[in-house]
Design a protein around this motif. Structure first.
Motif: not given
Length: 168
Positions: A96-98, A115-129, A136-139, A154-159
């Motif tokens: 997401x852009x938010x 507000x639509x998930x968790x991504x990781x940027x490494x080695x020049x690229x972005x991918x979802x974890x 999931x809305x990451x806070x 928000x609403x999915x718990x602690x990871x």
């Protein structure tokens, strides 16, 4: 004693979304209308680089080179290094852009909570974890002293991310 800082005291806007103190003890204030630096004499100066002067800033983090990452509401993740601004968006693989949370860990991976998930940027690229619930809305994101990565939602718990695995 509580001191209030607002527009009358030189802050660019009264709606403050986030605050971050970098390794040089500069205080960075993300507002609904851009970024301000607080100087050692308690004065504010707006950050004029690129798009950041007009954007709603939701998250601020420092990278290992002393630059900053800024999570925005609708304009993706923006990273600064000197006067250069790099922008990452859904076109580059963000979920997401938010961007609500950002952390560069001790290994140099950038954790990007949207507000639509968790991504990781490494080695020049972005991918979802892998292992996080889709959408999931990451806070917030935190790296603990033992290098675990803690992710609040928000609403999915602690990871927790440890040894390459996500647990809830």
């Amino acid at each position: 004693k509580v001191t209030v800082y607002g527009v009358r005291e030189g802050l660019g806007y009264d709606i403050v979304r986030t605050v971050y103190q970098d390794r040089f003890n500069t205080l960075w204030i993300g507002t609904s209308r851009g970024v301000n630096r607080m100087t050692s004499d308690n004065r504010f100066s707006p950050m004029a680089e690129g798009d950041l002067s007009r954007r709603r800033i939701l998250a601020i983090a420092e990278n290992r080179q002393g630059g900053l990452w800024f999570g925005t509401d609708g304009a993706g993740l923006q990273g600064t290094r000197g006067d250069r601004v790099t922008v990452f968006s859904t076109t580059d693989g963000l979920s997401s852009n938010t961007v609500k949370a950002v952390l560069e860990d001790r290994e140099g991976r950038v954790w990007i909570g949207t507000d639509s998930g968790l991504d990781i940027y490494q080695n020049g690229s972005i991918a979802p974890l892998e292992g996080m619930p889709a959408g999931a809305i990451i806070v917030s994101i935190l790296q603990s002293a033992n290098d675990d990565i803690w992710i609040t939602t928000r609403g999915a718990g602690l990871f927790r991310y440890r040894d390459g695995k996500v647990t809830r």
